[in-house]
Design a protein around this motif. Structure first.
Motif, PDB file in Angstrom:
ATOM      1  N   VAL A  18      21.068 -17.104  -0.320  1.00 43.78           N
ATOM      2  CA  VAL A  18      19.995 -17.571  -1.192  1.00 43.78           C
ATOM      3  C   VAL A  18      18.791 -16.647  -1.052  1.00 43.78           C
ATOM      4  CG1 VAL A  18      18.431 -19.475  -1.725  1.00 43.78           C
ATOM      5  CG2 VAL A  18      20.763 -19.965  -0.949  1.00 43.78           C
ATOM      6  N   LEU A  19      18.235 -16.262  -2.193  1.00 36.81           N
ATOM      7  CA  LEU A  19      17.012 -15.469  -2.227  1.00 36.81           C
ATOM      8  C   LEU A  19      15.934 -16.278  -2.935  1.00 36.81           C
ATOM      9  CD1 LEU A  19      15.528 -12.732  -1.823  1.00 36.81           C
ATOM     10  CD2 LEU A  19      16.397 -12.071  -4.077  1.00 36.81           C
ATOM     11  N   ALA A  20      14.795 -16.466  -2.257  1.00 38.74           N
ATOM     12  CA  ALA A  20      13.674 -17.218  -2.844  1.00 38.74           C
ATOM     13  C   ALA A  20      12.474 -16.291  -2.932  1.00 38.74           C
ATOM     14  CB  ALA A  20      13.340 -18.436  -1.977  1.00 38.74           C
ATOM     15  N   LEU A  21      12.103 -15.945  -4.147  1.00 42.15           N
ATOM     16  CA  LEU A  21      10.984 -15.038  -4.375  1.00 42.15           C
ATOM     17  C   LEU A  21       9.872 -15.756  -5.133  1.00 42.15           C
ATOM     18  CD1 LEU A  21      12.854 -11.767  -5.457  1.00 42.15           C
ATOM     19  CD2 LEU A  21      11.837 -12.256  -3.236  1.00 42.15           C
ATOM     20  N   GLY A  22       8.633 -15.503  -4.728  1.00 43.59           N
ATOM     21  CA  GLY A  22       7.541 -16.123  -5.451  1.00 43.59           C
ATOM     22  C   GLY A  22       6.247 -16.139  -4.681  1.00 43.59           C
ATOM     23  N   ASP A  23       5.400 -17.084  -5.050  1.00 45.16           N
ATOM     24  CA  ASP A  23       4.041 -17.153  -4.531  1.00 45.16           C
ATOM     25  C   ASP A  23       4.010 -17.306  -3.019  1.00 45.16           C
ATOM     26  OD1 ASP A  23       3.355 -17.126  -7.179  1.00 45.16           O
ATOM     27  OD2 ASP A  23       2.895 -19.264  -7.310  1.00 45.16           O
ATOM     28  N   PHE A  60      23.105 -19.491   9.464  1.00 43.96           N
ATOM     29  CA  PHE A  60      22.203 -18.880   8.490  1.00 43.96           C
ATOM     30  C   PHE A  60      21.353 -17.814   9.176  1.00 43.96           C
ATOM     31  CE2 PHE A  60      23.518 -22.712   6.563  1.00 43.96           C
ATOM     32  CZ  PHE A  60      23.300 -22.639   5.198  1.00 43.96           C
ATOM     33  N   LEU A  61      21.203 -16.669   8.514  1.00 41.55           N
ATOM     34  CA  LEU A  61      20.312 -15.606   8.975  1.00 41.55           C
ATOM     35  C   LEU A  61      19.161 -15.524   7.993  1.00 41.55           C
ATOM     36  CD1 LEU A  61      19.893 -13.304  11.062  1.00 41.55           C
ATOM     37  CD2 LEU A  61      21.018 -11.783   9.433  1.00 41.55           C
ATOM     38  N   TYR A  62      17.961 -15.782   8.474  1.00 42.47           N
ATOM     39  CA  TYR A  62      16.788 -15.875   7.590  1.00 42.47           C
ATOM     40  C   TYR A  62      15.876 -14.668   7.777  1.00 42.47           C
ATOM     41  CZ  TYR A  62      12.297 -17.397   5.733  1.00 42.47           C
ATOM     42  OH  TYR A  62      11.128 -17.462   5.037  1.00 42.47           O
ATOM     43  N   ILE A  63      15.507 -14.038   6.640  1.00 45.67           N
ATOM     44  CA  ILE A  63      14.602 -12.889   6.653  1.00 45.67           C
ATOM     45  C   ILE A  63      13.414 -13.204   5.762  1.00 45.67           C
ATOM     46  CG2 ILE A  63      14.391 -10.392   6.376  1.00 45.67           C
ATOM     47  CD1 ILE A  63      17.471 -10.295   6.227  1.00 45.67           C
ATOM     48  N   ASP A  64      12.255 -13.406   6.378  1.00 49.95           N
ATOM     49  CA  ASP A  64      11.039 -13.589   5.610  1.00 49.95           C
ATOM     50  C   ASP A  64      10.525 -12.217   5.195  1.00 49.95           C
ATOM     51  OD1 ASP A  64       8.959 -14.851   4.372  1.00 49.95           O
ATOM     52  OD2 ASP A  64       7.827 -15.265   6.206  1.00 49.95           O
ATOM     53  N   GLU A  65       9.962 -12.132   3.987  1.00 51.71           N
ATOM     54  CA  GLU A  65       9.526 -10.848   3.423  1.00 51.71           C
ATOM     55  C   GLU A  65      10.686  -9.846   3.410  1.00 51.71           C
ATOM     56  OE1 GLU A  65       6.787 -10.803   2.005  1.00 51.71           O
ATOM     57  OE2 GLU A  65       5.691 -12.448   2.930  1.00 51.71           O
ATOM     58  N   VAL A  66      11.818 -10.307   2.908  1.00 47.17           N
ATOM     59  CA  VAL A  66      13.033  -9.484   2.925  1.00 47.17           C
ATOM     60  C   VAL A  66      12.862  -8.197   2.125  1.00 47.17           C
ATOM     61  CG1 VAL A  66      14.035 -10.702   0.946  1.00 47.17           C
ATOM     62  CG2 VAL A  66      15.545  -9.556   2.574  1.00 47.17           C
ATOM     63  N   ASN A  67      11.962  -8.209   1.137  1.00 47.13           N
ATOM     64  CA  ASN A  67      11.740  -7.010   0.330  1.00 47.13           C
ATOM     65  C   ASN A  67      11.027  -5.914   1.104  1.00 47.13           C
ATOM     66  OD1 ASN A  67       9.822  -9.123   0.193  1.00 47.13           O
ATOM     67  ND2 ASN A  67       8.706  -8.085  -1.431  1.00 47.13           N
ATOM     68  N   LEU A  68      10.522  -6.233   2.296  1.00 52.53           N
ATOM     69  CA  LEU A  68       9.855  -5.231   3.127  1.00 52.53           C
ATOM     70  C   LEU A  68      10.741  -4.770   4.287  1.00 52.53           C
ATOM     71  CD1 LEU A  68       6.277  -6.819   3.366  1.00 52.53           C
ATOM     72  CD2 LEU A  68       7.171  -5.228   1.648  1.00 52.53           C
ATOM     73  N   GLY A  84      16.873 -15.080   2.208  1.00 57.65           N
ATOM     74  CA  GLY A  84      15.698 -14.225   2.189  1.00 57.65           C
ATOM     75  C   GLY A  84      14.589 -14.827   1.362  1.00 57.65           C
ATOM     76  N   SER A  85      13.361 -14.525   1.751  1.00 58.83           N
ATOM     77  CA  SER A  85      12.214 -14.953   0.956  1.00 58.83           C
ATOM     78  C   SER A  85      11.214 -13.820   0.911  1.00 58.83           C
ATOM     79  CB  SER A  85      11.565 -16.209   1.551  1.00 58.83           C
ATOM     80  OG  SER A  85      10.989 -15.925   2.820  1.00 58.83           O
ATOM     81  N   GLY A  86      10.357 -13.838  -0.099  1.00 60.86           N
ATOM     82  CA  GLY A  86       9.358 -12.788  -0.201  1.00 60.86           C
ATOM     83  C   GLY A  86       8.538 -12.911  -1.467  1.00 60.86           C
ATOM     84  N   ASN A  87       7.566 -12.038  -1.563  1.00 62.54           N
ATOM     85  CA  ASN A  87       6.691 -11.977  -2.726  1.00 62.54           C
ATOM     86  C   ASN A  87       6.966 -10.674  -3.460  1.00 62.54           C
ATOM     87  OD1 ASN A  87       4.637 -11.872  -4.605  1.00 62.54           O
ATOM     88  ND2 ASN A  87       3.015 -12.404  -3.182  1.00 62.54           N
TER      89      ASN A  87
END
Length: 334
Positions: free
Chosen positions: A32-37, A130-138, A175-178
């Motif tokens: 799952v990828l969660a992108l947003g505010d 689950f492997l979680y990466i905050d700010e995965v785009n960085l 992953g999550s990120g802005n």
């Protein structure tokens, strides 16, 4: 251990919560990828997932979360008795070194005892979880490449410092990120089965509810968690029931043709889109207690599974979500 915010107490964010639940029902969907505010609850939802997930079974003391069937670097070849333990949800920090991620020689034991012992990394701890990466785009490029290799093979191989270790590493990547802070590499983007956009609540009542619940949680964590334990328990039981039902859900040839036709119409790259859409629709049917996948399930999951896989069309200025909706109306009418 710090108690996470209860999953059921999260206000709004229905698409993100549903994506995480479906990934828990069927990990083969592909993450799952969660992108947003910023500050919209992405990290809160992922960490809340840890307390929601049903336990796994593994031998006591096994750092690889193996199933006790033998062949584990820590447990040896013989089968071992297993015990229930929480499903792992492991954070991968942006500044993590490759050794920290894959595992490496235990320097302390090497220096003090002269032994070459492998110290498992984050990939071992995340196995079957689950492997979680905050700010995965960085995330640094060399770690992206490493994750792509492991995600494709389901196995982590480390050969250095005179060690040769191979162990299973199958996990759901979250992953999550802005997006404003940097784009995700297409190769990694394609590895996520589901991608959702997360925005801050626009309704006054929702924002007030967020503030009220967060304040109550910070004032009395134990009491707040206890108040929501029943709701989380009910959701956990639904996930377990959906897992049991998943193999019995019928996916007809007509549905598969709809899946393939939609992906062809949208020009989605590769075949991962078809597989993700089929699995997500099936998981949604299982979670809803239904016996077969229908067009309604496909329509519900198309945007989350296909929107991030579309090629950019310089002649079409509409967004991915609008293109998916248009493709649905053309190829999979209600």
């Amino acid at each position: 251990m710090t108690q996470p915010f209860p999953f059921s107490a999260i206000v709004g964010q229905a698409a993100m919560k549903r994506a995480l639940v479906l990934a828990a029902v069927d990990p083969s969907i592909g993450g799952v990828l969660a992108l947003g505010d910023r500050g919209a609850g992405k990290s809160t939802a992922v960490r809340a997932l840890a307390a929601l997930l049903p336990p796994i079974r593994a031998p006591e003391g096994c750092a690889y979360n193996c199933e006790g069937e033998g062949g584990c670097p820590a447990c040896g070849e013989a089968p071992r008795k297993t015990r229930a333990r929480p499903t792992p949800v492991i954070d991968l920090p942006l500044g993590a070194t490759e050794d920290r991620v894959t595992g490496a020689l235990d320097i302390e034991r090497a220096l003090s005892h002269g032994e070459k012992v492998f110290e498992p990394g984050l990939l071992a701890r995340a196995h079957r979880g689950f492997l979680y990466i905050d700010e995965v785009n960085l995330l640094e490029d060399h770690l992206v490449d490493l994750l792509l290799d492991v995600a494709a093979s389901g196995e982590n191989v480390v050969e250095r410092d005179g060690l040769s270790v191979r162990h299973a590493a199958r996990f759901v990547l979250v992953g999550s990120g802005n997006p404003e802070e940097g784009e995700l590499r297409p190769q990694l983007l394609d590895r996520f089965g589901l991608a959702v956009e997360v925005t801050s609540p626009r309704e006054l009542s929702e924002r007030v509810q967020v503030i009220r619940r967060r304040d109550a949680f910070e004032r009395d964590r134990a009491g707040f968690v206890a108040a929501w334990r029943g709701a989380d328990g009910k959701l956990r039981r639904r996930i377990l029931a959906a897992r049991e039902r998943l193999g019995e859900v019928e996916t007809s040839d007509a549905v598969l043709e709809d899946v393939a036709r939609l992906c062809l119409t949208l020009g989605a790259d590769g075949l991962r889109g078809e597989l993700a859409l089929m699995r997500a629709a099936r998981a949604l049917a299982a979670f809803g207690g239904e016996a077969r996948v229908t067009r309604a399930h496909l329509r519900e999951m198309a945007s989350e599974t296909l929107g991030h896989r579309l090629r950019r069309d310089p002649l079409d200025e509409t967004g991915a979500a609008a293109r998916v909706r248009r493709g649905i109306e053309e190829t999979v009418p209600a």
